[in-house]
Design a protein around this motif. Structure first.
Motif, short mmCIF file in Angstrom:
data_model
loop_
_atom_site.label_atom_id
_atom_site.label_comp_id
_atom_site.label_asym_id
_atom_site.label_seq_id
_atom_site.Cartn_x
_atom_site.Cartn_y
_atom_site.Cartn_z
N VAL A 112 0.86 -1.18 0.00
CA VAL A 112 0.00 0.00 0.00
C VAL A 112 0.89 1.23 0.00
O VAL A 112 1.82 1.34 0.80
CB VAL A 112 -0.92 0.02 1.24
CG1 VAL A 112 -1.78 1.27 1.25
CG2 VAL A 112 -1.79 -1.23 1.27
N ALA A 113 0.63 2.13 -0.93
CA ALA A 113 1.47 3.33 -1.04
C ALA A 113 0.59 4.55 -1.23
O ALA A 113 -0.54 4.43 -1.72
CB ALA A 113 2.42 3.19 -2.21
N HIS A 114 1.09 5.70 -0.82
CA HIS A 114 0.36 6.92 -1.12
C HIS A 114 1.31 7.97 -1.68
O HIS A 114 2.51 7.92 -1.45
CB HIS A 114 -0.45 7.44 0.07
CG HIS A 114 0.33 7.65 1.32
ND1 HIS A 114 0.42 8.85 1.96
CD2 HIS A 114 1.06 6.78 2.06
CE1 HIS A 114 1.18 8.72 3.04
NE2 HIS A 114 1.58 7.48 3.12
N GLY A 115 0.73 8.89 -2.44
CA GLY A 115 1.51 9.90 -3.13
C GLY A 115 0.61 10.61 -4.12
O GLY A 115 -0.61 10.66 -3.89
N THR A 116 1.18 11.15 -5.18
CA THR A 116 0.33 11.83 -6.17
C THR A 116 0.47 11.17 -7.53
O THR A 116 1.50 10.64 -7.88
CB THR A 116 0.70 13.32 -6.30
OG1 THR A 116 2.07 13.41 -6.73
CG2 THR A 116 0.54 14.06 -5.00
N MET A 117 -0.64 11.23 -8.27
CA MET A 117 -0.65 10.73 -9.64
C MET A 117 -1.35 11.78 -10.49
O MET A 117 -2.51 12.10 -10.25
CB MET A 117 -1.41 9.40 -9.71
CG MET A 117 -1.34 8.73 -11.06
SD MET A 117 -2.35 7.22 -11.10
CE MET A 117 -3.99 7.93 -11.16
#
Ligand SMILES: [Zn+2]
Length: 329
Positions: A112-117
């Protein structure tokens, strides 16, 4: 024997020294059998340049591909019991786990990862097929719940990329329970009015296809991906009929209304950015399950559904997911 192959042979190899030629300069395409040079494959996002076959991606390659500049933060997932049934087939389950962990560097089959796309903040969960065929046990279920709750706490969309053989038989009924748990986790996300998009990669089968994989507001699949519950041979033997050409392939499912689109990997990221943009632009709260917005169609936004889900009361407070974890390149 195991001691010889697993312990002595690697030691000998290390003593003798590395081979001059790396083994993996050329990859044989499982689709057409042609040899692809590894640099060409990396450039083409692991799509065969001869036949367009979409090869399976390692989870970290997938995350690099999706996030802006390949930058993301992984979530450290809750610890779960490793071998609840003390299961053993030809090998002990704990040994299989240990091997899979050594091979992939991950604790279990979900990252599970978070960031921007495309500038949108979001959470992405990827099933790693290299880890025991991406199978879903307690750890994967727990990870998906954490992913959904992180998305809810941060009020951002969730994208799940599936590539899995289904429930993890070594965890018996506990793995089957994850179908219900993940379904509830996705339902919570939808109740919070947040977009949920699934990317069905090859293969998406068994308990994973029968739970969170098929619940996307928009279901995107990669070309040629096998998507289904039971394997085609089992179905053929059960119903004693020959199955149609291309049965359980992404294109077949698209033709039969099971998924929304089949997207070439080179266009996948842009397509997802567009979908997330559309869904976030007209976030609908409680009305989200009605008709998923179709990218490309610019219909009027639902008038009655604005902010409907914002103030909804819930019995169970959302536990904030543990944040942090190691940063990846
Ligand atoms: Zn090929």
């Amino acid at each position: 024997m195991n001691w010889l192959t697993n312990f002595v042979r690697p030691k000998l190899r290390r003593l003798v020294g590395q081979r001059e030629v790396p083994e993996n300069l050329w990859h044989k395409c499982p689709g057409c059998g042609e040899m692809n040079f590894h640099r060409d494959l990396a450039r083409d996002l692991w799509v065969c340049q001869f036949c367009g076959h979409h090869m399976r991606l390692a989870a970290d390659v997938r995350l690099n591909m999706l996030f802006d500049e390949g930058a993301y933060t992984t979530l450290s997932l809750p610890d779960t019991v490793s071998d609840p049934l003390k299961f053993r087939d030809r090998k002990k389950y704990v040994d299989r786990l240990r091997e899979a962990r050594a091979k992939t560097g991950g604790r279990d089959a979900l990252i599970v990862a978070h960031g921007t796309m495309g500038g949108h903040r979001l959470v992405v969960a990827v099933l790693n097929f290299d880890f025991m065929a991406g199978s879903m046990g307690v750890a994967v279920g727990e990870g998906l719940v954490a992913a959904s709750r992180l998305a809810i706490v941060e009020r951002v969309p969730l994208i799940v990329v599936t590539s899995s053989g289904g429930a993890r038989m070594q965890e018996g009924i506990l793995s089957l329970m994850q179908m219900a748990r993940t379904t509830v986790a996705i339902e919570e996300l939808k109740e919070a009015g947040l977009p949920y998009v699934t990317v069905l990669a090859d293969p998406t089968t068994g308990g994973v296809s029968a739970s969170f994989a098929m619940l996307g507001d928009v279901a995107v699949a990669e070309p040629g991906a096998i998507i289904g519950f039971a394997g085609s041979r089992v179905i053929e033997q059960t119903i004693r009929e020959t199955l149609p050409e291309g049965f359980q392939k992404a294109e077949y499912l698209l033709d039969h209304g099971m998924i929304d689109m089949v997207v070439h990997r080179s266009e996948l990221r842009d397509t997802l950015v567009r979908i997330i943009g559309l869904l976030c632009g007209r976030r609908t709260g409680a009305g989200a399950e009605g008709a998923p917005p179709q990218p490309g169609k610019s219909g009027p936004a639902d008038e009655d559904s604005t902010r409907a889900g914002d103030g909804d009361e819930r019995d169970t407070p959302i536990a904030p997911a543990p944040a942090g974890g190691g940063a990846a390149p």
